[in-house]
Design a protein around this motif. Sequence first.
Motif, PDB file in Angstrom:
ATOM      1  N   VAL A  82     -76.389  67.142  21.894  1.00  0.00           N
ATOM      2  CA  VAL A  82     -76.987  66.396  22.869  1.00  0.00           C
ATOM      3  C   VAL A  82     -75.843  65.691  23.875  1.00  0.00           C
ATOM      4  O   VAL A  82     -75.803  65.851  25.184  1.00  0.00           O
ATOM      5  CB  VAL A  82     -77.906  65.684  22.738  1.00  0.00           C
ATOM      6  N   HIS A  83     -74.715  65.168  23.135  1.00  0.00           N
ATOM      7  CA  HIS A  83     -73.752  64.605  24.047  1.00  0.00           C
ATOM      8  C   HIS A  83     -73.049  65.743  24.511  1.00  0.00           C
ATOM      9  O   HIS A  83     -72.547  65.446  25.901  1.00  0.00           O
ATOM     10  CB  HIS A  83     -72.640  64.161  22.769  1.00  0.00           C
ATOM     11  N   TYR A  84     -72.905  66.669  24.079  1.00  0.00           N
ATOM     12  CA  TYR A  84     -72.146  67.880  24.463  1.00  0.00           C
ATOM     13  C   TYR A  84     -72.958  68.259  25.770  1.00  0.00           C
ATOM     14  O   TYR A  84     -72.222  68.405  27.029  1.00  0.00           O
ATOM     15  CB  TYR A  84     -71.915  69.044  23.555  1.00  0.00           C
ATOM     16  N   ALA A  85     -74.075  68.465  25.728  1.00  0.00           N
ATOM     17  CA  ALA A  85     -74.945  69.097  26.920  1.00  0.00           C
ATOM     18  C   ALA A  85     -75.051  68.168  27.966  1.00  0.00           C
ATOM     19  O   ALA A  85     -75.082  68.491  29.226  1.00  0.00           O
ATOM     20  CB  ALA A  85     -76.316  69.373  26.278  1.00  0.00           C
ATOM     21  N   ALA A  86     -75.070  66.848  27.682  1.00  0.00           N
ATOM     22  CA  ALA A  86     -74.991  65.832  28.773  1.00  0.00           C
ATOM     23  C   ALA A  86     -73.664  65.786  29.461  1.00  0.00           C
ATOM     24  O   ALA A  86     -73.638  65.717  30.636  1.00  0.00           O
ATOM     25  CB  ALA A  86     -75.203  64.404  28.290  1.00  0.00           C
ATOM     26  N   CYS A  87     -72.457  65.736  28.657  1.00  0.00           N
ATOM     27  CA  CYS A  87     -71.258  65.912  29.519  1.00  0.00           C
ATOM     28  C   CYS A  87     -71.181  67.114  30.277  1.00  0.00           C
ATOM     29  O   CYS A  87     -70.592  67.213  31.503  1.00  0.00           O
ATOM     30  CB  CYS A  87     -70.337  65.864  28.092  1.00  0.00           C
ATOM     31  N   ALA A  88     -71.566  68.343  29.697  1.00  0.00           N
ATOM     32  CA  ALA A  88     -71.311  69.597  30.503  1.00  0.00           C
ATOM     33  C   ALA A  88     -72.184  69.553  31.498  1.00  0.00           C
ATOM     34  O   ALA A  88     -71.743  70.171  32.584  1.00  0.00           O
ATOM     35  CB  ALA A  88     -71.753  70.744  29.566  1.00  0.00           C
ATOM     36  N   PRO A 107     -64.236  56.175   3.166  1.00  0.00           N
ATOM     37  CA  PRO A 107     -64.022  57.197   4.138  1.00  0.00           C
ATOM     38  C   PRO A 107     -65.030  57.905   4.895  1.00  0.00           C
ATOM     39  O   PRO A 107     -66.086  57.928   4.094  1.00  0.00           O
ATOM     40  CB  PRO A 107     -63.165  58.201   3.321  1.00  0.00           C
ATOM     41  N   GLU A 108     -65.418  58.183   6.068  1.00  0.00           N
ATOM     42  CA  GLU A 108     -66.489  58.488   6.813  1.00  0.00           C
ATOM     43  C   GLU A 108     -66.036  59.609   7.741  1.00  0.00           C
ATOM     44  O   GLU A 108     -65.275  59.344   8.585  1.00  0.00           O
ATOM     45  CB  GLU A 108     -66.921  57.260   7.469  1.00  0.00           C
ATOM     46  N   PRO A 109     -66.716  60.723   7.692  1.00  0.00           N
ATOM     47  CA  PRO A 109     -66.392  61.741   8.528  1.00  0.00           C
ATOM     48  C   PRO A 109     -66.947  61.411   9.837  1.00  0.00           C
ATOM     49  O   PRO A 109     -67.935  61.182  10.206  1.00  0.00           O
ATOM     50  CB  PRO A 109     -67.097  63.154   8.128  1.00  0.00           C
ATOM     51  N   MET A 110     -66.337  61.605  10.975  1.00  0.00           N
ATOM     52  CA  MET A 110     -66.766  61.250  12.298  1.00  0.00           C
ATOM     53  C   MET A 110     -66.417  62.391  13.110  1.00  0.00           C
ATOM     54  O   MET A 110     -65.460  62.791  14.023  1.00  0.00           O
ATOM     55  CB  MET A 110     -65.905  60.047  12.725  1.00  0.00           C
ATOM     56  N   PRO A 111     -67.397  63.510  13.400  1.00  0.00           N
ATOM     57  CA  PRO A 111     -67.346  64.249  14.647  1.00  0.00           C
ATOM     58  C   PRO A 111     -67.599  63.594  15.885  1.00  0.00           C
ATOM     59  O   PRO A 111     -68.256  62.649  15.837  1.00  0.00           O
ATOM     60  CB  PRO A 111     -68.756  65.214  14.272  1.00  0.00           C
ATOM     61  N   TYR A 112     -67.096  64.374  17.003  1.00  0.00           N
ATOM     62  CA  TYR A 112     -67.338  63.689  18.186  1.00  0.00           C
ATOM     63  C   TYR A 112     -67.202  64.508  19.530  1.00  0.00           C
ATOM     64  O   TYR A 112     -66.910  65.788  19.142  1.00  0.00           O
ATOM     65  CB  TYR A 112     -66.314  62.642  18.606  1.00  0.00           C
ATOM     66  N   VAL A 113     -67.569  64.306  20.419  1.00  0.00           N
ATOM     67  CA  VAL A 113     -67.486  64.900  21.610  1.00  0.00           C
ATOM     68  C   VAL A 113     -66.900  64.458  22.833  1.00  0.00           C
ATOM     69  O   VAL A 113     -67.209  62.968  22.714  1.00  0.00           O
ATOM     70  CB  VAL A 113     -68.968  65.344  22.254  1.00  0.00           C
ATOM     71  N   VAL A 114     -65.891  64.668  23.238  1.00  0.00           N
ATOM     72  CA  VAL A 114     -64.844  64.009  24.170  1.00  0.00           C
ATOM     73  C   VAL A 114     -64.633  64.841  25.589  1.00  0.00           C
ATOM     74  O   VAL A 114     -64.531  65.971  25.482  1.00  0.00           O
ATOM     75  CB  VAL A 114     -63.686  63.395  23.625  1.00  0.00           C
TER      76      VAL A 114
END
Length: 211
Positions: A82-88, A107-114
């Motif tokens: 949804v982050h990706y769709a809003a940015c696109a 340790p915490e895995p952190m996927p992100y959109v930028v």
Amino acid sequence: MDLLGESPPGYTNYQRYTFREWISFVVHALVGFVLANALFPGLWRDVLVLSSAPTETAIFRLLALAPEVGFGLLTVVIHEAVHYAACARLDKEPQFGFRWGSFFGIPEPMPYVVSLHHHLSRCECFVTFLAQLVVIDAVALSVSLVLAPLSSVPSFLGYFASVALLVNTASATRDVHNAANVLRFPGGTKFINVLRDDIETFYCVPTVETQ
């Protein structure tokens, strides 16, 4: 090489965007604790009991939670989508990424959109930060409050809607913090992300003459 270049005409020089990370971590923990206790009463009691149980028993109980863990991970994927769709939608050429962070030393895995090298206004930042919270929580709440009470709807649907609500809301605390933070800046402020050793965000504000 300077990845930023010159700020746009009529704007001040770029300055580093910062905010208090520890606030997000504390709120993340509090929201997760309170919401988990509200949606799944007795969860933390079970966690304490499990922590003192024999290893084999603990492993067996954890494996029994595989559907919840899997659905939680799926929620995280949808969260980023949804982050990706809003940015696109704003034509900012978003990119997916992944890094390791630390949550109180864990340790915490952190996927992100930028979006890199694109200027974003305060409003655009606000939309990209909060789109996933609004969309996913709205769907989860609708399922829990409207569909789940119907006798014709399987009971597991409301249960997994609660899992999505917990995971998504707790995951969104940093986004909400950032959304509130960008509102402190003057109207017309432009934000930009660049990738060096890590993702760095900068901003520039209109000069007095252009405000």
